[in-house]
Design a protein around this motif. Sequence first.
Motif, PDB file in Angstrom:
ATOM      1  N   LEU A 112      -5.560  -2.698   4.553  1.00  0.00           N
ATOM      2  CA  LEU A 112      -5.387  -4.026   4.683  1.00  0.00           C
ATOM      3  C   LEU A 112      -5.409  -3.771   6.559  1.00  0.00           C
ATOM      4  N   THR A 113      -5.912  -4.874   7.265  1.00  0.00           N
ATOM      5  CA  THR A 113      -5.693  -4.264   8.641  1.00  0.00           C
ATOM      6  C   THR A 113      -5.431  -5.397   9.135  1.00  0.00           C
ATOM      7  N   TRP A 114      -3.557  -5.565   9.430  1.00  0.00           N
ATOM      8  CA  TRP A 114      -2.745  -7.050  10.430  1.00  0.00           C
ATOM      9  C   TRP A 114      -3.621  -6.953  11.645  1.00  0.00           C
ATOM     10  N   THR A 115      -3.178  -8.816  12.009  1.00  0.00           N
ATOM     11  CA  THR A 115      -3.736  -8.260  13.613  1.00  0.00           C
ATOM     12  C   THR A 115      -2.859  -9.589  13.872  1.00  0.00           C
ATOM     13  N   ALA A 116      -2.278  -9.623  15.098  1.00  0.00           N
ATOM     14  CA  ALA A 116      -1.630 -10.377  16.358  1.00  0.00           C
ATOM     15  C   ALA A 116      -2.229 -11.727  16.436  1.00  0.00           C
ATOM     16  N   THR A 117      -2.155 -12.510  16.889  1.00  0.00           N
ATOM     17  CA  THR A 117      -2.349 -13.647  17.211  1.00  0.00           C
ATOM     18  C   THR A 117      -1.188 -14.476  18.282  1.00  0.00           C
ATOM     19  N   GLY A 118      -1.844 -15.060  19.244  1.00  0.00           N
ATOM     20  CA  GLY A 118      -0.709 -15.769  20.693  1.00  0.00           C
ATOM     21  C   GLY A 118      -0.427 -14.453  20.896  1.00  0.00           C
ATOM     22  N   ASP A 119       1.029 -14.958  20.958  1.00  0.00           N
ATOM     23  CA  ASP A 119       2.735 -14.379  21.452  1.00  0.00           C
ATOM     24  C   ASP A 119       2.793 -13.325  19.724  1.00  0.00           C
ATOM     25  N   ALA A 120       2.372 -13.227  18.405  1.00  0.00           N
ATOM     26  CA  ALA A 120       2.952 -12.868  17.677  1.00  0.00           C
ATOM     27  C   ALA A 120       2.993 -11.032  17.688  1.00  0.00           C
ATOM     28  N   ALA A 121       2.353 -10.136  18.630  1.00  0.00           N
ATOM     29  CA  ALA A 121       3.107  -9.085  18.541  1.00  0.00           C
ATOM     30  C   ALA A 121       4.635  -8.738  18.195  1.00  0.00           C
ATOM     31  N   VAL A 122       4.780  -7.637  17.991  1.00  0.00           N
ATOM     32  CA  VAL A 122       5.969  -7.023  17.541  1.00  0.00           C
ATOM     33  C   VAL A 122       6.080  -6.101  19.675  1.00  0.00           C
ATOM     34  N   LYS A 123       7.594  -7.112  19.504  1.00  0.00           N
ATOM     35  CA  LYS A 123       8.231  -6.551  20.497  1.00  0.00           C
ATOM     36  C   LYS A 123       8.948  -5.932  20.724  1.00  0.00           C
ATOM     37  N   PRO A 124       8.842  -4.778  21.663  1.00  0.00           N
ATOM     38  CA  PRO A 124      10.281  -3.618  21.842  1.00  0.00           C
ATOM     39  C   PRO A 124      11.147  -4.174  21.928  1.00  0.00           C
ATOM     40  N   GLY A 125      11.666  -3.228  20.849  1.00  0.00           N
ATOM     41  CA  GLY A 125      13.099  -3.769  20.587  1.00  0.00           C
ATOM     42  C   GLY A 125      12.671  -4.552  19.105  1.00  0.00           C
ATOM     43  N   GLN A 126      11.936  -4.983  18.011  1.00  0.00           N
ATOM     44  CA  GLN A 126      11.785  -6.090  17.549  1.00  0.00           C
ATOM     45  C   GLN A 126      11.346  -4.927  16.008  1.00  0.00           C
ATOM     46  N   PHE A 127      10.941  -5.400  15.230  1.00  0.00           N
ATOM     47  CA  PHE A 127      10.574  -4.820  14.256  1.00  0.00           C
ATOM     48  C   PHE A 127       9.335  -5.881  13.147  1.00  0.00           C
ATOM     49  N   GLN A 128       8.764  -5.751  12.376  1.00  0.00           N
ATOM     50  CA  GLN A 128       8.228  -6.876  11.878  1.00  0.00           C
ATOM     51  C   GLN A 128       7.755  -6.468  10.660  1.00  0.00           C
ATOM     52  N   GLU A 129       7.669  -7.246   9.278  1.00  0.00           N
ATOM     53  CA  GLU A 129       7.172  -6.446   7.663  1.00  0.00           C
ATOM     54  C   GLU A 129       6.397  -7.479   7.199  1.00  0.00           C
ATOM     55  N   PHE A 130       5.420  -7.077   6.722  1.00  0.00           N
ATOM     56  CA  PHE A 130       3.938  -7.393   5.981  1.00  0.00           C
ATOM     57  C   PHE A 130       4.079  -7.254   4.295  1.00  0.00           C
ATOM     58  N   PRO A 131       4.165  -8.144   4.021  1.00  0.00           N
ATOM     59  CA  PRO A 131       4.801  -7.965   2.343  1.00  0.00           C
ATOM     60  C   PRO A 131       2.556  -8.309   1.861  1.00  0.00           C
ATOM     61  N   VAL A 132       3.172  -7.153   0.398  1.00  0.00           N
ATOM     62  CA  VAL A 132       1.944  -7.530  -0.510  1.00  0.00           C
ATOM     63  C   VAL A 132       2.650  -7.713  -1.885  1.00  0.00           C
ATOM     64  N   SER A 133       1.673  -7.666  -2.780  1.00  0.00           N
ATOM     65  CA  SER A 133       1.754  -7.548  -4.063  1.00  0.00           C
ATOM     66  C   SER A 133       1.148  -5.926  -4.791  1.00  0.00           C
ATOM     67  N   MET A 134       1.226  -5.636  -5.702  1.00  0.00           N
ATOM     68  CA  MET A 134       0.359  -4.911  -5.890  1.00  0.00           C
ATOM     69  C   MET A 134       0.795  -4.807  -7.786  1.00  0.00           C
ATOM     70  N   GLY A 135      -0.291  -4.382  -8.405  1.00  0.00           N
ATOM     71  CA  GLY A 135      -0.040  -3.887  -9.604  1.00  0.00           C
ATOM     72  C   GLY A 135      -1.161  -3.459 -10.708  1.00  0.00           C
ATOM     73  N   PRO A 136      -0.939  -3.341 -11.814  1.00  0.00           N
ATOM     74  CA  PRO A 136      -0.282  -2.600 -12.358  1.00  0.00           C
ATOM     75  C   PRO A 136       0.048  -1.223 -11.059  1.00  0.00           C
ATOM     76  N   LEU A 137       0.793  -0.690 -11.091  1.00  0.00           N
ATOM     77  CA  LEU A 137       1.332   0.349 -10.428  1.00  0.00           C
ATOM     78  C   LEU A 137       0.173   1.480 -11.385  1.00  0.00           C
ATOM     79  N   PRO A 138      -0.705   2.207 -10.591  1.00  0.00           N
ATOM     80  CA  PRO A 138      -1.037   4.001 -11.356  1.00  0.00           C
ATOM     81  C   PRO A 138       0.477   4.699 -12.074  1.00  0.00           C
ATOM     82  N   GLN A 139      -0.573   5.441 -12.835  1.00  0.00           N
ATOM     83  CA  GLN A 139       0.240   6.432 -13.249  1.00  0.00           C
ATOM     84  C   GLN A 139      -0.051   8.220 -12.387  1.00  0.00           C
ATOM     85  N   VAL A 140       0.559   7.819 -11.743  1.00  0.00           N
ATOM     86  CA  VAL A 140       0.892   9.160 -10.268  1.00  0.00           C
ATOM     87  C   VAL A 140       2.519   9.327  -9.946  1.00  0.00           C
TER      88      VAL A 140
END
Length: 245
Positions: A112-140
């Motif tokens: 999965l590759t997320w790329t910022a557009t415009g002024d959406a880049a994560v600036k110094p002192g900030q963080f960003q979350e990228f949500p994902v739904s997954m399943g069924p999770l493997p038997q590991v």
Amino acid sequence: MIRLRRPATAAALALAAVTTAVLGFAGPASAHVTVNPKEAAQGSYGRFAFRVPNESDTASTTKVEVVLPENAPVGSVSTMPVPGWTVAVEKRKVDPPIEVHGSQLTEAVSKLTWTATGDAAVKPGQFQEFPVSMGPLPQVDRMVFKTLQTYSDGNVARWIEEPTPGAEEPENPAPVLTLAPASASASATPGASPAGQAAIDDDDDEDSDGAATGLAIAGLVAGLAGLLLGGLAFARTRREATPKA
């Protein structure tokens, strides 16, 4: 079956709040890409967020690449839109196929590759979350998501080192999702997660407590009625036994 008790829960929440307040100051010094929550059950579905803090003082994070482990393919992977970011999904062939609800899948998401557009880049002192739904999770036992974080100045942080249980955390650890065998509580109610089952059990406790209180009140009323009837009967007996003048 999981049993939640309010005093213990309140104490746990208070302890968590104090721990966060005390340890929260150490976060920026050791910030790295993580997956949250960090634990889940094998065979379950879940919503996970890749949390990406910006560690540069001068550059912004413009791209995040998350590689799904080859030894633990997942049948269903979907992303949630992140304002100002585009996402590209890469797939690969899997052999043997992944069985999901009776269907045989010969492909699985590999990156999965997320790329910022415009002024959406994560600036110094900030963080960003990228949500994902997954399943069924493997038997590991765990899933290791090697991640690349690209900055606007061209530098790339490579979060690709696999942590070793019992050893010190590596300098550039990859996000790790720990998977536990599905517990009996998770299957006690169809579709319920362990947390959801715990809430159901807690509701059952409330119902039981309410029923016990109702029975106690009913017993008290019955006892008072018995005393009243007994008193009336005693008074009547005395009147009948009193000689007439």
